[in-house]
Design a protein around this motif. Sequence first.
Motif, PDB file in Angstrom:
ATOM      1  N   MET A  91       0.834  -1.206   0.000  1.00  0.00           N
ATOM      2  CA  MET A  91       0.000   0.000   0.000  1.00  0.00           C
ATOM      3  C   MET A  91       0.875   1.265   0.000  1.00  0.00           C
ATOM      4  SD  MET A  91      -3.295   0.725   0.188  1.00  0.00           S
ATOM      5  CE  MET A  91      -4.541   1.735   0.925  1.00  0.00           C
ATOM      6  N   SER A  92       1.967   1.240   0.750  1.00  0.00           N
ATOM      7  CA  SER A  92       2.822   2.429   0.846  1.00  0.00           C
ATOM      8  C   SER A  92       3.552   2.732  -0.464  1.00  0.00           C
ATOM      9  CB  SER A  92       3.839   2.268   1.984  1.00  0.00           C
ATOM     10  OG  SER A  92       4.665   1.151   1.738  1.00  0.00           O
ATOM     11  N   LYS A  93       3.687   1.740  -1.344  1.00  0.00           N
ATOM     12  CA  LYS A  93       4.279   1.981  -2.670  1.00  0.00           C
ATOM     13  C   LYS A  93       3.244   2.619  -3.595  1.00  0.00           C
ATOM     14  CE  LYS A  93       7.298  -2.058  -3.113  1.00  0.00           C
ATOM     15  NZ  LYS A  93       7.454  -3.293  -3.885  1.00  0.00           N
ATOM     16  N   VAL A  94       1.994   2.195  -3.458  1.00  0.00           N
ATOM     17  CA  VAL A  94       0.935   2.594  -4.380  1.00  0.00           C
ATOM     18  C   VAL A  94       0.361   3.976  -4.059  1.00  0.00           C
ATOM     19  CG1 VAL A  94      -1.395   1.994  -5.174  1.00  0.00           C
ATOM     20  CG2 VAL A  94       0.323   0.200  -4.885  1.00  0.00           C
ATOM     21  N   MET A  95       0.122   4.242  -2.797  1.00  0.00           N
ATOM     22  CA  MET A  95      -0.609   5.459  -2.416  1.00  0.00           C
ATOM     23  C   MET A  95       0.034   6.771  -2.892  1.00  0.00           C
ATOM     24  SD  MET A  95      -3.568   5.041  -1.249  1.00  0.00           S
ATOM     25  CE  MET A  95      -3.948   6.607  -0.490  1.00  0.00           C
ATOM     26  N   PRO A  96       1.337   6.984  -2.722  1.00  0.00           N
ATOM     27  CA  PRO A  96       1.880   8.275  -3.173  1.00  0.00           C
ATOM     28  C   PRO A  96       1.704   8.498  -4.679  1.00  0.00           C
ATOM     29  CG  PRO A  96       3.511   7.076  -1.861  1.00  0.00           C
ATOM     30  CD  PRO A  96       2.356   6.162  -2.071  1.00  0.00           C
ATOM     31  N   VAL A  97       1.919   7.447  -5.452  1.00  0.00           N
ATOM     32  CA  VAL A  97       1.796   7.561  -6.906  1.00  0.00           C
ATOM     33  C   VAL A  97       0.336   7.803  -7.285  1.00  0.00           C
ATOM     34  CG1 VAL A  97       2.163   6.369  -9.108  1.00  0.00           C
ATOM     35  CG2 VAL A  97       3.793   6.049  -7.233  1.00  0.00           C
ATOM     36  N   LEU A  98      -0.558   7.038  -6.676  1.00  0.00           N
ATOM     37  CA  LEU A  98      -1.985   7.157  -6.980  1.00  0.00           C
ATOM     38  C   LEU A  98      -2.504   8.537  -6.567  1.00  0.00           C
ATOM     39  CD1 LEU A  98      -4.505   5.835  -8.097  1.00  0.00           C
ATOM     40  CD2 LEU A  98      -4.883   4.784  -5.858  1.00  0.00           C
ATOM     41  N   ARG A  99      -2.114   8.991  -5.384  1.00  0.00           N
ATOM     42  CA  ARG A  99      -2.544  10.302  -4.898  1.00  0.00           C
ATOM     43  C   ARG A  99      -2.104  11.409  -5.856  1.00  0.00           C
ATOM     44  NH1 ARG A  99      -4.603  11.037   0.174  1.00  0.00           N
ATOM     45  NH2 ARG A  99      -3.825   9.301   1.347  1.00  0.00           N
ATOM     46  N   ALA A 100      -0.865  11.305  -6.342  1.00  0.00           N
ATOM     47  CA  ALA A 100      -0.344  12.315  -7.268  1.00  0.00           C
ATOM     48  C   ALA A 100      -1.116  12.308  -8.584  1.00  0.00           C
ATOM     49  CB  ALA A 100       1.140  12.066  -7.528  1.00  0.00           C
ATOM     50  N   ARG A 101      -1.465  11.113  -9.071  1.00  0.00           N
ATOM     51  CA  ARG A 101      -2.207  11.016 -10.339  1.00  0.00           C
ATOM     52  C   ARG A 101      -3.630  11.528 -10.217  1.00  0.00           C
ATOM     53  NH1 ARG A 101      -0.279   5.955 -13.077  1.00  0.00           N
ATOM     54  NH2 ARG A 101       1.867   6.609 -13.249  1.00  0.00           N
ATOM     55  N   VAL A 102      -4.260  11.221  -9.097  1.00  0.00           N
ATOM     56  CA  VAL A 102      -5.664  11.581  -8.907  1.00  0.00           C
ATOM     57  C   VAL A 102      -5.787  13.073  -8.599  1.00  0.00           C
ATOM     58  CG1 VAL A 102      -7.668  11.249  -7.413  1.00  0.00           C
ATOM     59  CG2 VAL A 102      -6.365   9.272  -8.197  1.00  0.00           C
ATOM     60  N   GLY A 103      -4.846  13.595  -7.822  1.00  0.00           N
ATOM     61  CA  GLY A 103      -4.899  15.001  -7.448  1.00  0.00           C
ATOM     62  C   GLY A 103      -6.186  15.324  -6.704  1.00  0.00           C
ATOM     63  N   PRO A 104      -6.804  16.455  -7.021  1.00  0.00           N
ATOM     64  CA  PRO A 104      -8.009  16.858  -6.285  1.00  0.00           C
ATOM     65  C   PRO A 104      -9.303  16.230  -6.825  1.00  0.00           C
ATOM     66  CG  PRO A 104      -7.373  18.592  -7.786  1.00  0.00           C
ATOM     67  CD  PRO A 104      -6.328  17.507  -7.911  1.00  0.00           C
ATOM     68  N   ARG A 105      -9.183  15.224  -7.682  1.00  0.00           N
ATOM     69  CA  ARG A 105     -10.385  14.660  -8.308  1.00  0.00           C
ATOM     70  C   ARG A 105     -11.035  13.540  -7.503  1.00  0.00           C
ATOM     71  NH1 ARG A 105      -8.565  12.794 -13.846  1.00  0.00           N
ATOM     72  NH2 ARG A 105      -6.768  12.175 -12.623  1.00  0.00           N
ATOM     73  N   ALA A 106     -10.526  13.273  -6.283  1.00  0.00           N
ATOM     74  CA  ALA A 106     -11.157  12.298  -5.390  1.00  0.00           C
ATOM     75  C   ALA A 106     -10.669  12.563  -3.974  1.00  0.00           C
ATOM     76  CB  ALA A 106     -10.818  10.874  -5.816  1.00  0.00           C
ATOM     77  N   GLU A 107     -11.466  12.161  -3.003  1.00  0.00           N
ATOM     78  CA  GLU A 107     -11.107  12.334  -1.602  1.00  0.00           C
ATOM     79  C   GLU A 107     -10.145  11.235  -1.172  1.00  0.00           C
ATOM     80  OE1 GLU A 107     -14.552  12.649   0.865  1.00  0.00           O
ATOM     81  OE2 GLU A 107     -15.239  14.455  -0.150  1.00  0.00           O
ATOM     82  N   GLY A 108      -9.371  11.522  -0.148  1.00  0.00           N
ATOM     83  CA  GLY A 108      -8.363  10.585   0.347  1.00  0.00           C
ATOM     84  C   GLY A 108      -8.891   9.205   0.662  1.00  0.00           C
ATOM     85  N   GLN A 109     -10.046   9.139   1.318  1.00  0.00           N
ATOM     86  CA  GLN A 109     -10.608   7.839   1.692  1.00  0.00           C
ATOM     87  C   GLN A 109     -10.985   7.023   0.456  1.00  0.00           C
ATOM     88  OE1 GLN A 109     -10.785   6.575   4.948  1.00  0.00           O
ATOM     89  NE2 GLN A 109     -11.072   4.751   3.710  1.00  0.00           N
ATOM     90  N   ALA A 110     -11.534   7.686  -0.552  1.00  0.00           N
ATOM     91  CA  ALA A 110     -11.907   6.995  -1.791  1.00  0.00           C
ATOM     92  C   ALA A 110     -10.662   6.475  -2.505  1.00  0.00           C
ATOM     93  CB  ALA A 110     -12.694   7.929  -2.708  1.00  0.00           C
ATOM     94  N   ILE A 111      -9.583   7.263  -2.477  1.00  0.00           N
ATOM     95  CA  ILE A 111      -8.321   6.852  -3.097  1.00  0.00           C
ATOM     96  C   ILE A 111      -7.782   5.620  -2.382  1.00  0.00           C
ATOM     97  CG2 ILE A 111      -5.931   7.524  -3.559  1.00  0.00           C
ATOM     98  CD1 ILE A 111      -6.966  10.445  -3.780  1.00  0.00           C
ATOM     99  N   ALA A 112      -7.776   5.654  -1.060  1.00  0.00           N
ATOM    100  CA  ALA A 112      -7.268   4.528  -0.270  1.00  0.00           C
ATOM    101  C   ALA A 112      -8.107   3.271  -0.501  1.00  0.00           C
ATOM    102  CB  ALA A 112      -7.252   4.898   1.213  1.00  0.00           C
ATOM    103  N   ASP A 113      -9.427   3.440  -0.557  1.00  0.00           N
ATOM    104  CA  ASP A 113     -10.305   2.283  -0.795  1.00  0.00           C
ATOM    105  C   ASP A 113     -10.033   1.650  -2.152  1.00  0.00           C
ATOM    106  OD1 ASP A 113     -11.474   2.746   1.664  1.00  0.00           O
ATOM    107  OD2 ASP A 113     -13.284   3.690   0.844  1.00  0.00           O
ATOM    108  N   ALA A 114      -9.847   2.478  -3.180  1.00  0.00           N
ATOM    109  CA  ALA A 114      -9.564   1.966  -4.524  1.00  0.00           C
ATOM    110  C   ALA A 114      -8.218   1.247  -4.548  1.00  0.00           C
ATOM    111  CB  ALA A 114      -9.579   3.103  -5.547  1.00  0.00           C
ATOM    112  N   ALA A 115      -7.224   1.827  -3.885  1.00  0.00           N
ATOM    113  CA  ALA A 115      -5.892   1.198  -3.833  1.00  0.00           C
ATOM    114  C   ALA A 115      -5.976  -0.149  -3.122  1.00  0.00           C
ATOM    115  CB  ALA A 115      -4.907   2.118  -3.117  1.00  0.00           C
ATOM    116  N   ARG A 116      -6.698  -0.178  -2.010  1.00  0.00           N
ATOM    117  CA  ARG A 116      -6.856  -1.428  -1.240  1.00  0.00           C
ATOM    118  C   ARG A 116      -7.526  -2.499  -2.098  1.00  0.00           C
ATOM    119  NH1 ARG A 116      -9.138   0.964   2.666  1.00  0.00           N
ATOM    120  NH2 ARG A 116      -7.236   1.672   3.643  1.00  0.00           N
ATOM    121  N   GLN A 117      -8.568  -2.129  -2.811  1.00  0.00           N
ATOM    122  CA  GLN A 117      -9.277  -3.086  -3.657  1.00  0.00           C
ATOM    123  C   GLN A 117      -8.371  -3.603  -4.779  1.00  0.00           C
ATOM    124  OE1 GLN A 117     -13.094  -1.816  -5.158  1.00  0.00           O
ATOM    125  NE2 GLN A 117     -13.219  -3.525  -6.594  1.00  0.00           N
TER     126      GLN A 117
END
Length: 157
Positions: free
Chosen positions: A119-145
Amino acid sequence: MPGLAERLLADLQEAVRSGDVTRREVIRFLRAEIKNVEIEKGRPLTDDEIIEVIRRQIKMRREAIEQFAQGGRTDLVDRESAQIAVLEQYLPPQLSPDELLALARQVVEEVGAAGPKDMSKVMPVLRARVGPRAEGQAIADAARQALNERATAHPSS
């Protein structure tokens, strides 16, 4: 194209002229909060930073809605919901859950993540790509799935 701060000022002036009390009060409160953060940082905020302030305001109101709902105060739930609706107009278009999951799967593939432990490898990259287009919890849920799908599709360890 004017920035978010200019748009908020113009919308505040319009709300005052039209007598839209909810919109006027929400924008005034938001602008005061933005000003406090600007003072703290010692500089004007970027649009992305203003979006973060708006997200915090929305989160705060959602938490208040939970409390009011538990207390049976539907009048206050309605008021907070109306305020959230005003604030959401200043957020960029949000990714759908499917779009977010597709992006998460792509990032999981790119970083070579094997499962939930990555998860710690994925989240920074995913957060940067998504930017302000989704909330943190939604980003984390998608990464987890996406990570769970990867782990069950490729059981290795």
